[in-house]
Design a protein around this motif. Structure first.
Motif, PDB file in Angstrom:
ATOM      1  N   ASP A   1      58.914 -31.386 -51.026  1.00 29.53           N
ATOM      2  CA  ASP A   1      59.800 -30.240 -51.221  1.00 29.53           C
ATOM      3  C   ASP A   1      59.425 -29.041 -50.362  1.00 29.53           C
ATOM      4  N   VAL A   2      58.213 -29.040 -49.777  1.00 26.82           N
ATOM      5  CA  VAL A   2      57.802 -27.879 -48.971  1.00 26.82           C
ATOM      6  C   VAL A   2      57.549 -28.273 -47.521  1.00 26.82           C
ATOM      7  N   ARG A   3      58.048 -29.423 -47.117  1.00 24.44           N
ATOM      8  CA  ARG A   3      57.771 -29.904 -45.760  1.00 24.44           C
ATOM      9  C   ARG A   3      58.211 -28.921 -44.698  1.00 24.44           C
ATOM     10  N   ARG A   4      59.316 -28.221 -44.944  1.00 19.02           N
ATOM     11  CA  ARG A   4      59.856 -27.310 -43.926  1.00 19.02           C
ATOM     12  C   ARG A   4      58.861 -26.207 -43.562  1.00 19.02           C
ATOM     13  N   ALA A   5      57.935 -25.862 -44.493  1.00 15.57           N
ATOM     14  CA  ALA A   5      56.993 -24.766 -44.227  1.00 15.57           C
ATOM     15  C   ALA A   5      55.958 -25.144 -43.182  1.00 15.57           C
ATOM     16  N   ALA A   6      55.537 -26.410 -43.153  1.00 15.41           N
ATOM     17  CA  ALA A   6      54.515 -26.884 -42.200  1.00 15.41           C
ATOM     18  C   ALA A   6      54.723 -28.371 -41.990  1.00 15.41           C
ATOM     19  N   PRO A   7      55.797 -28.761 -41.284  1.00 13.59           N
ATOM     20  CA  PRO A   7      56.151 -30.188 -41.206  1.00 13.59           C
ATOM     21  C   PRO A   7      55.039 -31.063 -40.624  1.00 13.59           C
ATOM     22  N   GLY A   8      54.344 -30.571 -39.594  1.00 13.62           N
ATOM     23  CA  GLY A   8      53.290 -31.386 -38.994  1.00 13.62           C
ATOM     24  C   GLY A   8      52.166 -31.659 -39.969  1.00 13.62           C
ATOM     25  N   LEU A   9      51.696 -30.627 -40.668  1.00 13.67           N
ATOM     26  CA  LEU A   9      50.609 -30.786 -41.624  1.00 13.67           C
ATOM     27  C   LEU A   9      51.046 -31.651 -42.805  1.00 13.67           C
TER      28      LEU A   9
END
Length: 887
Positions: free
Chosen positions: A789-797
């Motif tokens: 649900d929070v991938r957009r904040a730090a997709p690579g990590l």
């Protein structure tokens, strides 16, 4: 220097071009190899050329076999040291051979010798070419535990590994049983004695006595072929007026032969040379300068050259032909020619020469050997004021010296007592360090020494008191003492100012002022470097790197460690161990676990070498975290137990509390909530009763974790929010990052996805630039489900984390399957596994028989056995069980 000398333990002794060829004995050795004997024993008294024979045989073998050689000495008669050298020998023979055993030893605790041997045997099983293992001078070993470990190796060694033992006396290794079962090759004195022909070759070619070749048989008979006896006789014969008469008068047993011939050799060299030999025999190694200091002979270089050319039992220790030693037997004999008083005087001269030439450690060792306690105390007092003594970080040796020094001698030497207190502080012996400081201060204040000198010493007392107060967690006293010291120490007291500034860094760190702490540690490193003290220069930079990790700045911490490593001239001094270990911890945070393990174990090895106990305390915590990340819970617990043992020996309350929190956290990760709950109850009581004298971020985070594990997320969050705010305000980034992750879990547990996501976004955005991974992965599946649900904040990590979580889940499933398979009472054979695969594929007994080219009856029998082993009664149940086990 120590490493260079240790390296010679693993080298095959060099041969000489004129060594006597002994094919009959090499044939015996080869037959032992060909017969796959468990042991090749070369046993004879001193002087029979045992090592020379074995090295000549190995050189003749060329590259056909690998060789592992260990030359033993008295210091190896300790099971831990023996095992370290034993395992290191295999790594010398082939890189990384014995890796499993080495890792066991580097856990820090005393490992059962049987476990080390078994790990080594497992590693050796995969060798592709024969390996000859040589233990030279095994007679120095009398420890039963070492004999038992070696007996285990003999019984279990792989067939391609061949053990050769060279010894002056038979070891207690069940030789009778090996002999009865024809599992041992024995080469004894009767084999090693020179034959008349070998004696002739030795006299003519090795000793250059061509004119005496005809008397070789008589001399061989008189010496009974004893190699050293022949050599000593040949030396005497070089100047004998009547060689035949000399040989005729040559009588006696071996001991008397040695005494007689040594006297003949010495007597024929002249009084001056005899005096030179006996006077310099007290030296473990010598060059022309130290010989001149002991003998008063300005022509020492020429005498040494003469000795070497005459082959007079002198052994060169370097390619430059500067350093030498005497053959050990010869030196032993020479020392018997010295009276006790004369020997003590020579040792005292040796001590003074070595001190004057900057060889401080050797100087103190010679002083101890002289039994002159006053000289020892004088040298040690000066040594502890010498930057060179501290720069290598050999703390273990300094502690040994102080423990051997009579306490009454120190009472009259306040300077010695003062600096001895520093050694004890660094070793974690805080109580005794404080006692020494009290004693030194009292003596200084009563001293008639000029006031400026006393003032300088008292300023150092203040610096050391500040260090002790900070170590104990008494921060008000620490700041008061340290500031007083920095005000009173003169600008040129660089080493003392570096120590005071380092203590200031520790006080700031414990107070939670990480920015100030980092600055102080870096300044301490600069001062120590200017003072020429590598130990403190390196250690203070390592402390700065630990602070930077606390700030959440992995990149900067890594750079600081690299700077620390650059301060170590050759990369081998013990203080560098902590720098390597911190780099290993940074690699663990980045989930580079293989790299982390290599760096950490290398670092711990260096720290142990110097006896740096406090560094090991930190490194064992890193090791526990690494073992936990690798899923090896027992090893993680073992590392923490070792760390806790060090902490308990220190007796420092703040460290005892912290150690308890570290154990509680491991309990939580293992699912042992009861142990963690007991710690939480005890910690809460202490917290309420006394309040926190120092910042206790780790303890508070652990307490919040206990609440979360107990199903009390609200209670956990009430701890975490103010902790996060304080950490965020003071730059304690790692604490803030962990608190944010835990707050995300708290809100997730309370079914508050929006708040959980907000906290997790904060954590991800902070962590991504620095490369943090492990801090998320250690939270387990509870955190993993919040990530999409929070991938957009730090997709690579997030993608890296999801992949790592998936890999962890796969590894856990595989481990469970392996465990389940291991629970089978009787494992399936290879053929049964093939039959089971066909059963799973739905094949009938007839089809199985056809495919495996066996009879139908045999196929039925295999199926019957498989059902029994899987503890099922039908094919359908067997298929389900096979899938459950992953077979």
């Amino acid at each position: 220097m120590v490493k260079g000398l240790l390296a010679t333990k693993f080298h095959i002794p060099a041969g000489r071009a004129d060594d006597v060829a002994r094919p009959r004995l090499i044939g015996l050795l080869e037959r032992g190899i060909g017969a796959q004997h468990r042991l090749i024993l070369v046993s004879a008294p001193a002087g029979y050329g045992k090592s020379t024979l074995i090295s000549a045989w190995l050189r003749a073998s060329g590259a056909a076999r690998a060789v592992a050689w260990l030359s033993l000495d008295g210091e190896d008669n300790d099971v831990n040291r023996f095992l370290m050298h034993w395992v290191a020998m295999f790594d010398r023979a082939q890189a990384n051979l014995g890796e499993g055993a080495r890792q066991l030893l580097e856990l820090g605790q005393t490992q059962p010798p049987a476990a080390v041997m078994d790990a080594l045997i497992d590693d050796l099983a995969g060798l592709q070419r024969p390996l000859v293992v040589v233990l030279d001078d095994y007679h120095v070993i009398d420890q039963p535990a070492i004999h038992e470990a070696l007996a285990r190796f003999i019984e279990r060694r792989p067939p391609q590994v061949h053990l050769v033992i060279s010894t002056r006396q038979d070891p207690p290794l069940s030789l009778a049983r090996l002999r009865a079962h024809e599992q041992m090759t024995e080469i004894r004195a009767q084999h090693l004695r020179f034959t008349p022909e070998e004696a002739r070759q030795f006299l003519v070619h090795s000793m250059k006595l061509g004119r005496l070749g005809e008397v070789a048989a008589a001399l061989e008979e008189r010496t009974e072929g004893w190699v050293v006896g022949l050599q000593l006789a040949a030396l005497a014969l070089q100047t004998a007026a009547d060689p035949e008469r000399f040989i005729q008068n040559f009588r006696g047993s071996h001991r008397y032969v040695l005494d007689y011939l040594a006297e003949e050799v010495l007597r024929q060299q002249g009084d001056e040379l005899r005096a030179f030999l006996t006077q310099t025999s007290v030296l473990d190694r010598f060059d022309a300068e130290v010989c001149a200091a002991l003998t008063g002979r300005a022509d020492s270089p020429a005498i040494i050259d003469r000795l070497e050319r005459a082959n007079l039992f002198i052994v060169p220790l370097d390619d430059q032909r500067r350093w030498y030693r005497y053959h050990h037997l010869f030196a032993d004999y020479l020392r018997t020619e010295l009276g006790k008083g004369e020997q003590a005087e020579l040792l005292e001269r040796a001590a003074r020469w070595h001190e004057a030439n900057g060889l401080v450690f050797e100087a103190v060792r010679y002083a101890f050997a002289s039994d002159n306690a006053e000289l020892v105390a004088d040298l040690l007092e000066r040594a502890l004021q010498n930057a060179a003594t501290w720069t290598g970080g050999d703390l273990g040796t300094l502690i040994q010296w102080l423990d051997k020094l009579p306490r009454p001698l120190m009472a009259a030497r306040p300077t010695l007592t003062l600096h001895a207190s520093r050694v004890l502080y660094l070793a974690g012996r805080a109580e005794l360090s404080g006692q020494f400081l009290d004693q030194a201060e009292e003596a200084l204040r009563a001293s008639s020494t000029p006031a400026p000198d006393v003032a300088r010493q008292l300023a150092i007392v203040a610096a050391y008191r500040g260090s002790l107060a900070a170590f104990r967690g008494d921060l008000p006293a620490a700041f008061e003492w340290i500031n007083r010291a920095l005000d009173q120490l003169p600008p040129d007291a660089l080493h003392a100012r570096a120590r005071a500034t380092d203590a200031l860094g520790l006080a700031h760190e414990l107070a939670g002022n990480l920015e100030e702490a980092g600055r102080a540690f870096l300044r301490a490193s600069e001062l120590a470097q200017a003072a020429g003290v590598s130990y403190l220069a390196v250690n203070a930079r390592c402390e700065a790197a630990l602070v930077q990790i606390g700030q959440g700045r992995l990149l900067l911490a890594s750079q600081t460690c690299q700077q620390a490593l650059a301060l170590g001239a050759d990369g081998k001094i013990p203080p560098l161990g902590l720098a390597w270990a911190i780099l290993g911890e940074i690699a663990r945070e980045r989930n580079e676990l293989a790299t982390a393990e290599r760096l950490l174990l290398d670092g711990m090895s260096l720290s142990r070498q110097g006896g740096l106990t406090d560094d090991l305390r930190i490194e064992l915590l890193f090791l526990a975290r690494l073992r936990q990340a690798l899923g090896d819970w027992s090893a993680a617990c073992a590392a923490l137990e070792q760390m806790d043992a060090i902490v308990q020996s220190f007796g420092i309350q703040r460290l005892i509390i912290l150690s308890g929190a570290q154990r509680a956290r491991l309990h939580l990760m293992q699912g042992a909530a009861d142990g963690a709950a007991r710690w939480a109850a005890s910690y809460t009581q202490q917290r309420q009763a006394a309040g926190a004298a120092v910042a206790q971020d780790f303890e508070e985070l652990t307490l919040a974790r206990v609440h979360l594990a107990n199903g009390e997320p609200g209670r956990a969050a009430s701890l975490l929010r103010p902790l996060f705010e304080r950490a965020n305000a003071t730059g304690r980034g790692y604490t803030g990052l962990e608190a944010a992750i835990l707050l995300a879990r708290c809100h997730g547990a309370q079914n508050q996805p929006t708040a959980a996501g907000e906290w997790l976004v904060r954590a991800l955005q902070w962590a991504e630039p620095e490369g943090f991974l492990r801090i998320f992965l250690d939270e387990g599946p509870g955190l993993a489900k919040l990530l999409p649900d929070v991938r957009r904040a730090a997709p690579g990590l997030v993608d890296r984390l999801m992949q790592a979580f998936a890999a962890q889940a796969d590894a856990a499933r595989e481990k469970d399957l392996h465990s389940a398979r291991a629970k089978l009472v009787t494992p399936l054979s290879e053929q049964e596994l093939r039959v089971l695969a066909l059963v799973v594929a739905g094949k009938s007994n007839a089809e199985i028989a056809a495919e495996l080219v066996i009879s139908v009856g045999t196929a039925k029998w295999h199926v019957h056995n498989i059902l029994q082993k899987l503890e099922v009664s039908t094919r359908t149940q067997a298929i389900a069980r096979a899938r459950e086990l992953g077979i």
